[in-house]
Enzyme design. Structure first.
Site, PDB file in Angstrom:
ATOM      1  N   GLN A  94      -1.530  20.590  77.768  1.00  0.00           N
ATOM      2  CA  GLN A  94      -0.345  21.122  78.450  1.00  0.00           C
ATOM      3  C   GLN A  94      -0.706  22.330  79.310  1.00  0.00           C
ATOM      4  OE1 GLN A  94       2.448  23.090  75.810  1.00  0.00           O
ATOM      5  NE2 GLN A  94       4.179  22.702  77.141  1.00  0.00           N
ATOM      6  N   SER A 134       8.445  31.959  72.058  1.00  0.00           N
ATOM      7  CA  SER A 134       8.279  32.919  70.955  1.00  0.00           C
ATOM      8  C   SER A 134       9.596  33.101  70.192  1.00  0.00           C
ATOM      9  CB  SER A 134       7.811  34.275  71.504  1.00  0.00           C
ATOM     10  OG  SER A 134       8.891  34.898  72.183  1.00  0.00           O
ATOM     11  N   ASN A 135       9.499  33.640  68.964  1.00  0.00           N
ATOM     12  CA  ASN A 135      10.716  33.806  68.159  1.00  0.00           C
ATOM     13  C   ASN A 135      11.694  34.789  68.807  1.00  0.00           C
ATOM     14  OD1 ASN A 135       9.524  31.978  66.506  1.00  0.00           O
ATOM     15  ND2 ASN A 135       9.794  33.157  64.621  1.00  0.00           N
ATOM     16  N   GLU A 136      11.170  35.773  69.561  1.00  0.00           N
ATOM     17  CA  GLU A 136      12.081  36.694  70.265  1.00  0.00           C
ATOM     18  C   GLU A 136      12.879  35.924  71.324  1.00  0.00           C
ATOM     19  OE1 GLU A 136       8.812  37.335  69.806  1.00  0.00           O
ATOM     20  OE2 GLU A 136       8.971  38.937  68.324  1.00  0.00           O
ATOM     21  N   TYR A 153       1.065  24.694  81.123  1.00  0.00           N
ATOM     22  CA  TYR A 153       2.257  25.462  81.505  1.00  0.00           C
ATOM     23  C   TYR A 153       1.891  26.945  81.694  1.00  0.00           C
ATOM     24  CZ  TYR A 153       6.131  22.086  80.707  1.00  0.00           C
ATOM     25  OH  TYR A 153       7.034  21.059  80.783  1.00  0.00           O
ATOM     26  N   SER A 154       1.414  27.583  80.591  1.00  0.00           N
ATOM     27  CA  SER A 154       1.236  29.047  80.592  1.00  0.00           C
ATOM     28  C   SER A 154       0.111  29.495  81.512  1.00  0.00           C
ATOM     29  CB  SER A 154       0.925  29.539  79.182  1.00  0.00           C
ATOM     30  OG  SER A 154       1.906  29.133  78.285  1.00  0.00           O
ATOM     31  N   GLU A 197       9.991  19.101  72.805  1.00  0.00           N
ATOM     32  CA  GLU A 197       9.020  19.856  72.004  1.00  0.00           C
ATOM     33  C   GLU A 197       9.710  20.444  70.776  1.00  0.00           C
ATOM     34  OE1 GLU A 197       7.237  22.987  74.311  1.00  0.00           O
ATOM     35  OE2 GLU A 197       5.850  23.544  72.738  1.00  0.00           O
TER      36      GLU A 197
HETATM   37  C1  LIG Z   1      -2.240  29.225  69.656  1.00  0.00           C
HETATM   38  C2  LIG Z   1      -1.486  29.065  70.947  1.00  0.00           C
HETATM   39  C3  LIG Z   1      -1.507  27.843  71.596  1.00  0.00           C
HETATM   40  C4  LIG Z   1      -0.850  27.693  72.821  1.00  0.00           C
HETATM   41  N1  LIG Z   1      -0.951  26.482  73.472  1.00  0.00           N
HETATM   42  C5  LIG Z   1      -0.431  26.361  74.719  1.00  0.00           C
HETATM   43  C6  LIG Z   1      -0.645  25.163  75.476  1.00  0.00           C
HETATM   44  O1  LIG Z   1      -1.281  24.220  75.014  1.00  0.00           O
HETATM   45  N2  LIG Z   1      -0.156  25.108  76.732  1.00  0.00           N
HETATM   46  C7  LIG Z   1       0.563  26.133  77.286  1.00  0.00           C
HETATM   47  O2  LIG Z   1       1.008  25.995  78.416  1.00  0.00           O
HETATM   48  N3  LIG Z   1       0.787  27.285  76.590  1.00  0.00           N
HETATM   49  C8  LIG Z   1       0.300  27.418  75.332  1.00  0.00           C
HETATM   50  N4  LIG Z   1       0.481  28.586  74.623  1.00  0.00           N
HETATM   51  C9  LIG Z   1       1.144  29.706  75.291  1.00  0.00           C
HETATM   52  C10 LIG Z   1       2.495  30.050  74.720  1.00  0.00           C
HETATM   53  O3  LIG Z   1       3.460  29.144  75.158  1.00  0.00           O
HETATM   54  C11 LIG Z   1       2.795  31.492  75.158  1.00  0.00           C
HETATM   55  O4  LIG Z   1       1.887  32.334  74.468  1.00  0.00           O
HETATM   56  C12 LIG Z   1       4.203  31.917  74.850  1.00  0.00           C
HETATM   57  O5  LIG Z   1       5.115  31.238  75.678  1.00  0.00           O
HETATM   58  C13 LIG Z   1       4.385  33.448  75.037  1.00  0.00           C
HETATM   59  O6  LIG Z   1       3.937  33.823  76.296  1.00  0.00           O
HETATM   60  P1  LIG Z   1       2.885  35.010  76.483  1.00  0.00           P
HETATM   61  O7  LIG Z   1       1.751  34.801  75.539  1.00  0.00           O
HETATM   62  O8  LIG Z   1       2.573  35.111  77.935  1.00  0.00           O
HETATM   63  O9  LIG Z   1       3.630  36.309  75.990  1.00  0.00           O
HETATM   64  P2  LIG Z   1       4.703  37.142  76.826  1.00  0.00           P
HETATM   65  O10 LIG Z   1       5.683  36.226  77.462  1.00  0.00           O
HETATM   66  O11 LIG Z   1       3.991  38.109  77.692  1.00  0.00           O
HETATM   67  O12 LIG Z   1       5.426  37.916  75.659  1.00  0.00           O
HETATM   68  C14 LIG Z   1       4.828  39.064  75.004  1.00  0.00           C
HETATM   69  C15 LIG Z   1       5.813  39.546  73.940  1.00  0.00           C
HETATM   70  O13 LIG Z   1       7.044  39.963  74.559  1.00  0.00           O
HETATM   71  C16 LIG Z   1       8.145  39.230  74.033  1.00  0.00           C
HETATM   72  N5  LIG Z   1       9.097  38.903  75.113  1.00  0.00           N
HETATM   73  C17 LIG Z   1       8.790  38.391  76.325  1.00  0.00           C
HETATM   74  N6  LIG Z   1       9.918  38.226  77.065  1.00  0.00           N
HETATM   75  C18 LIG Z   1      10.950  38.633  76.272  1.00  0.00           C
HETATM   76  C19 LIG Z   1      12.366  38.682  76.454  1.00  0.00           C
HETATM   77  N7  LIG Z   1      12.937  38.258  77.593  1.00  0.00           N
HETATM   78  N8  LIG Z   1      13.126  39.137  75.427  1.00  0.00           N
HETATM   79  C20 LIG Z   1      12.541  39.562  74.254  1.00  0.00           C
HETATM   80  N9  LIG Z   1      11.205  39.540  74.038  1.00  0.00           N
HETATM   81  C21 LIG Z   1      10.423  39.075  75.019  1.00  0.00           C
HETATM   82  C22 LIG Z   1       7.544  37.955  73.449  1.00  0.00           C
HETATM   83  O14 LIG Z   1       8.328  37.424  72.410  1.00  0.00           O
HETATM   84  C23 LIG Z   1       6.204  38.442  72.945  1.00  0.00           C
HETATM   85  O15 LIG Z   1       6.368  39.028  71.663  1.00  0.00           O
HETATM   86  C24 LIG Z   1      -0.123  28.769  73.381  1.00  0.00           C
HETATM   87  C25 LIG Z   1      -0.081  29.985  72.699  1.00  0.00           C
HETATM   88  C26 LIG Z   1      -0.741  30.152  71.506  1.00  0.00           C
HETATM   89  C27 LIG Z   1      -0.684  31.490  70.807  1.00  0.00           C
END
Ligand SMILES: Cc1cc2nc3c(=O)[nH]c(=O)nc-3n(C[C@H](O)[C@H](O)[C@H](O)COP(=O)(O)OP(=O)(O)OC[C@H]3O[C@@H](n4cnc5c(N)ncnc54)[C@H](O)[C@@H]3O)c2cc1C
Length: 398
Positions: A126, A383-385, A128-129, A244
């Site tokens: 995937q 994320s849970n948030e 996406y990120s 998902e």
């Molecule tokens: C083990 C693992 C596997 C993964 N696999 C994939 C994959 O296969 N493909 C893919 O595309 N992605 C994947 N991901 C990425 C995952 O979807 C992202 O890590 C996730 O969406 C959070 O984005 P970020 O890491 O950029 O954190 P950020 O978005 O930068 O967030 C950082 C912190 O801020 C909080 N936050 C952010 N925005 C808000 C808001 N509006 N309100 C309150 N709190 C907020 C978040 O909850 C988090 O605690 C994976 C992640 C992990 C850890």
């Protein structure tokens, strides 16, 4: 609302149990039961066994070669698979990109891609990120510029799970930079063997190579690999995330891990007695069991509503938060049960067939890595948030 399983559903559960007992390879079952390392081949063999029985697409419609099961049947199936220590079904092909291809792909794309996903022959990941685009997914920057009969893709994806195994990646790419972010995204299917793709491992704190960076440097992608319409990718991306989140509570996995916790707590001793008899420790196990029971009922209520409505609603966010909190609480108690033996992080002792020494009991050797790995549950899949934001807006109307 009926929270009891019908006689037909109970008969179905029996059929699933029998199938798993006959078809799940014992070596894979042993690995899952003990939190050991699973290889690509383990996942593929299980998908092939399901496919050979006609169950490769447990969530697919019959017209595409799926089972056509109801939401309750899917729930029973996943619960029994988890209880019997089957590996999880790798979601990226079967549960993510396939529903998008079925709903929005061309018939040529359906014929080209669905059979390989069903049989487990083609592995998907995937895309996406990106750095800076996780929760704020609409801000993706990886660009795809149309040049005649192909797109030229440039940029970087990150956290791409099991990209090192993947034959294909589905990507959100920016095809229009001038409009509102959500309106300029497209959904592309990209062959991982394309020249210009580089996969770089990210080693996580548990020492595992599970996630990667995927770099695109002038990667040529034929236009026939565009799903649906150009710049309509955000709609497909959200549709995929809805899929998902089905079965996201992980009830079956939590039940299995709770049983593992009880086994460990029965073998560990405190003041000469099994730890599970310690009032404080058993109280904490009981609290988890009560929470899990409550979550299961909530999950059945959501399923019951889903059967009427046929689409997953925002309640899935409650299941995700509580389900991940319970799984994290279980592994935390396991590590506390074995005390200092949970401290060494030795991945070599987590390989099936390891016959070297263990710092403590063999069951303790995987716990440090399992504990650290489980931190991901409250981050990925939204994320849970972010799930709390969804509950606040869509359920509480705040
Ligand atoms: C083990 C693992 C596997 C993964 N696999 C994939 C994959 O296969 N493909 C893919 O595309 N992605 C994947 N991901 C990425 C995952 O979807 C992202 O890590 C996730 O969406 C959070 O984005 P970020 O890491 O950029 O954190 P950020 O978005 O930068 O967030 C950082 C912190 O801020 C909080 N936050 C952010 N925005 C808000 C808001 N509006 N309100 C309150 N709190 C907020 C978040 O909850 C988090 O605690 C994976 C992640 C992990 C850890």
């Amino acid at each position: 609302m009926n929270l009891h399983f019908t006689p037909e559903e109970q008969a179905f559960r029996h059929e699933v149990k029998q199938f798993i007992a006959a078809s799940l390879p014992a070596d894979i079952q042993h690995k899952v039961n003990n939190g050991l390392i699973l290889e690509r081949d383990d996942y593929v063999r299980w998908q092939q066994a399901l496919h050979a029985h006609g169950w490769g697409g447990s969530s697919w419609a019959k017209e595409f070669g799926g089972t056509g099961w109801s939401a309750v049947q899917k729930y029973i199936f996943e619960e029994e698979c988890a209880a019997a220590c089957a590996p999880r079904i790798v979601p990226f092909g079967v549960k993510m990109v396939a529903p998008v291809i079925m709903a929005f792909g061309s018939s040529a794309q359906q014929q080209r891609f669905l059979p390989g996903i069903l049989s487990g022959e083609e592995w998907w990941c995937q895309g996406y990120s990106e750095p800076g685009s996780g929760s704020d997914l609409a801000s993706v920057k990886t660009s795809a510029r149309r040049e005649g009969d192909h797109y030229l893709v440039n940029g970087q994806k990150t956290w791409t799970t099991q990209a090192q195994y993947a034959d294909w990646i589905f990507c959100l790419v920016r095809t229009d930079h001038e409009v509102k972010p959500q309106r300029g995204i497209s959904f592309l299917l990209i062959d991982m063997k394309s020249p210009g793709i580089t996969v770089r491992p990210i080693i996580t704190m548990d020492g595992a190579h599970e996630v990667n960076e995927v770099w695109f440097d002038n990667v040529k992608v034929p236009v026939e690999n565009l799903v649906g319409e150009e710049n309509a990718g955000w709609t497909y991306a959200k549709f995929l995330l809805g899929h998902e989140r089905t079965n996201i509570a992980g009830i079956g996995i939590a039940k299995r891990e709770l049983a593992r916790l009880k086994r460990i707590a029965s073998q560990e001793k405190k003041n000469g007695k099994p730890l599970i008899q310690d009032p404080y420790f058993s109280l904490r196990i009981a609290q988890i069991q009560i929470d899990l029971g409550a979550l299961e009922i909530t999950n059945l209520r959501v399923l019951s509503a889903e059967e009427q409505r046929r689409t997953p609603g925002p309640e899935a966010s409650i299941l995700k938060i509580k389900g991940t909190e319970i799984q994290q609480a279980i592994i935390e108690l396991m590590t506390q049960a074995v005390g200092t033996y949970a401290l060494p992080l030795r991945r070599e002792a987590m390989a099936a067939g390891y016959d070297g020494e263990h710092a403590g009991p063999a069951y303790a050797s995987s716990l440090a890595a399992n504990y650290l790995n489980m931190r991901k549950l409250s981050i990925y899949g939204g994320s849970n948030e972010i799930q709390k934001n969804i509950i606040a807006q869509m359920i509480l109307g705040l």
